[in-house]
Enzyme design. Structure first.
Site, PDB file in Angstrom:
ATOM      1  CD  GLU A 247      11.286  30.607  61.099  1.00  0.00           C
ATOM      2  OE1 GLU A 247      12.688  30.886  60.566  1.00  0.00           O
ATOM      3  OE2 GLU A 247      10.664  29.661  60.841  1.00  0.00           O
ATOM      4  CE  LYS A 249      16.895  38.783  61.303  1.00  0.00           C
ATOM      5  NZ  LYS A 249      18.357  38.253  61.704  1.00  0.00           N
ATOM      6  NE  ARG A 254      20.390  30.842  56.242  1.00  0.00           N
ATOM      7  CZ  ARG A 254      19.496  31.494  55.232  1.00  0.00           C
ATOM      8  NH1 ARG A 254      19.471  32.846  55.286  1.00  0.00           N
ATOM      9  NH2 ARG A 254      18.857  30.742  54.500  1.00  0.00           N
ATOM     10  NE  ARG A 269      24.762  36.213  55.201  1.00  0.00           N
ATOM     11  CZ  ARG A 269      23.792  36.818  55.221  1.00  0.00           C
ATOM     12  NH1 ARG A 269      23.146  36.799  56.271  1.00  0.00           N
ATOM     13  NH2 ARG A 269      23.608  38.021  54.473  1.00  0.00           N
ATOM     14  NE  ARG A 414      19.635  41.051  51.139  1.00  0.00           N
ATOM     15  CZ  ARG A 414      20.184  40.800  52.258  1.00  0.00           C
ATOM     16  NH1 ARG A 414      19.074  40.549  53.314  1.00  0.00           N
ATOM     17  NH2 ARG A 414      21.490  40.309  52.729  1.00  0.00           N
ATOM     18  CE  LYS A 420      17.025  41.257  57.043  1.00  0.00           C
ATOM     19  NZ  LYS A 420      18.571  40.696  57.169  1.00  0.00           N
TER      20      LYS A 420
END
Length: 561
Positions: A247, A249, A254, A269, A414, A420
């Site tokens: 998708e 970025k 965020r 975020r 993470r 990414k």
């Protein structure tokens, strides 16, 4: 429970650097805490009053605090200000003022933790005409009854300058130790609710069984799942098992949206409530989210006059704006691109596969001008993904996200289930832990800044280099003004600072370095932006820098993949 006991805990914590000793001290203290205090005492231990997501703020700066202490002690405000030049710490100066106070109250009573907390809540909730004078009076009443040690740490709590070395990881371990529960269950409950007070109370009263039952709650933000960086589209597909969802970025901020009937709350975020700053998005969300109750995540993007995305700093300008919001709505229009759903009408989707969450998201969102579902592609083919990647870059976006189709949502983690892909190495968000005074015409300003990466296990920030390029003269003026109140100690031209301010830096490469305890150094770091949407604990970690080092070497072909 007397506030003096909490002040003594702060003092003991400040005197030791050993993580295990700090954890034991906090755990022993938590064991003594009455049940009805557990909801707020964990925050006081962290040097805070409210969770990050709570909108309430004390709204008390140094001048107002000194005014309150002057009222309580009868000592002139200027004398207290002058004292700071000797002590280097306003908390110490206030303790001295209380020690030699000229007036006593006939009705003085020992401070209790509950009274301190309730007064600070009252201070935060006092607004409008005459509120400053009322705040001063409320605080003066506390300092009137405070012991010097209590006054020192009360002042630091009010200013948000506690320096005890207690971070989220240590508090998590202390809760587990105090109430004999599994640390991973404390971690899970906290990641789902972002509320240490609630988690501590469940741990004590319901143990492991209660913690295991903790679920997502509307109005309490979930810690966001994070991504690592992949070297290429091909590597990302291999990591995902040969098929993945790609998708766009987006270069934005965020956010996590909580909908409860007609009520919409938007968290950044950093888990801060930013709802009031983006009214047009809130109204659009009411129309777009079909279920009565839901939690969705997305990227808020600023859109330029040409319809292309603007850098994320423009979104941060919207977040910071408290007044003239309508004017900013016209100057910086926003668009929200949703990419995940975590909760729908009483059902948590945290443990649902990503592919199913994505389908649900598409079903529950009625797209409009302001609210979109992130553009995506599910494929096994490198060529298709690379064409999509090229198109994303041409549209002005950062790159692509790759997501494992069977991945559950892992709050706060993470990992490699989300990756990414960007054309350059990832910039780093690091904490300013020190600074050096400039030379010549910049002698009165900080000219360079010492950067620290976060170690979540110890709560420390370990040095990874120094940045002095990328700043304008105006930047240096602003940073000097921002950082001077955070000075802990001075060593010649160098000062050490409380780790509060996060900045984004770019760099030529990451090098291994025996010079720093972190083991790494940035080569030619350059300032990019202030990241006031992030707190110190949100900064990049030593582990993250190690991962980027491995990725960098892999890209250079030095390390076997």
């Amino acid at each position: 429970m007397r506030y003096l006991e909490l002040a003594q805990l702060y003092q003991k914590l400040e005197k030791t650097t050993m993580k295990l000793i700090k954890t034991r001290l906090v755990a022993d203290f938590l064991k003594k805490v009455p049940d009805d205090h557990l909801e707020f005492i964990p925050y006081l231990i962290l040097g805070e009053v409210f969770p990050e997501w709570d909108e309430r703020e004390l709204g008390v700066g140094e001048k107002l605090l000194i005014k309150a202490v002057a009222m309580a002690t009868g000592i002139d405000a200027k004398e207290i200000e002058e004292s700071v030049k000797d002590t280097g710490d306003l908390g110490e100066s206030i303790a001295l003022a209380v020690k030699k106070k000229k007036q006593k109250s006939f009705f003085s009573q020992p401070l209790t933790i509950k009274r301190v907390y309730q007064t600070l809540v009252k201070v935060a909730e006092t607004t409008g005409e005459g509120s400053q004078d009322k705040k001063v009076k409320y605080l003066a009443d506390l300092f009137m009854d405070a012991e010097p040690l209590e006054a020192k740490y009360l002042a630091r709590t009010i200013l948000g300058t506690m320096r005890t070395g207690v971070a989220e990881g240590l508090l998590r371990d202390a809760i587990a130790m105090a109430f004999h529960v599994k640390v991973e269950l404390v971690e899970r409950a906290y990641m789902l609710t972002s509320d240490f007070g609630y988690v501590a109370k469940i741990a004590k009263l319901e143990g492991n069984e209660g913690l295991a039952k903790v679920q997502v709650q509307l109005g309490k933000p979930i810690k966001p799942m994070l991504a690592q960086q992949a070297a290429s589209i091909r590597d990302a597909l291999l990591e995902m098992g040969g098929e993945a969802e790609f998708e766009i970025k987006y270069d934005g901020a965020r956010v996590q949206v909580h909908k409860d009937g007609s009520k919409i709350i938007v968290y950044s975020r950093r888990l801060e409530n930013v709802t009031r700053a983006i009214p047009e998005i809130v109204e659009a969300l009411k129309e777009a989210i079909i279920p009565e109750k839901a939690i969705v995540e997305g990227e808020l993007v600023a859109i330029g006059e040409n319809g292309r995305p603007l850098p994320f700093q423009y979104v941060l300008r919207r977040f910071r704006r408290k007044h003239n919001i309508e004017e900013m709505m016209e100057k910086i229009p926003l668009e929200l691109n949703l990419f995940d759903v975590l909760y729908v009408d009483g059902q948590s989707l945290i443990d649902t596969k990503f592919i199913d969450r994505r389908r649900t998201l598409e079903e529950i969102i009625k797209q409009n001008e302001k609210i979109k579902v992130a553009e995506n592609l599910i494929t096994k083919k490198v060529e298709e993904a690379e064409a999509f990647y090229k198109r994303a870059l041409e549209m002005g976006h950062e790159g692509l996200m790759a997501k494992r189709l069977d991945a559950v949502y892992e709050p706060g983690n993470r990992g490699k289930k989300w990756l990414k892909i960007k054309p350059t190495m990832e910039n780093l968000d690091l904490v300013i832990i020190g600074a050096e005074w400039g030379e010549g015409r910049r002698a009165h300003l900080f000219g360079s800044f010492i950067l620290g990466a976060y170690d979540p296990e110890t709560g420390e920030f370990l040095e990874v280099g120094k940045v002095g390029s990328g700043f304008t003269d105006d930047d240096l003026v602003e940073f000097t003004k921002m950082l001077k109140p955070l000075i802990i100690k001075e060593e010649g031209k160098r000062v050490w600072l409380q780790p509060k301010v996060v900045i984004e830096v770019t760099y030529q490469e990451i090098q291994k370095s025996p010079k720093y305890r972190s083991g790494f150094a940035l080569r030619f770091p350059r300032f990019v932006a202030l990241r006031d949407d992030k707190g110190p604990e949100d900064a990049d970690t030593i582990e993250r820098i190690a991962q980027l080092y491995e990725l960098q070497e892999k890209m250079k072909g030095k390390v076997e993949s």
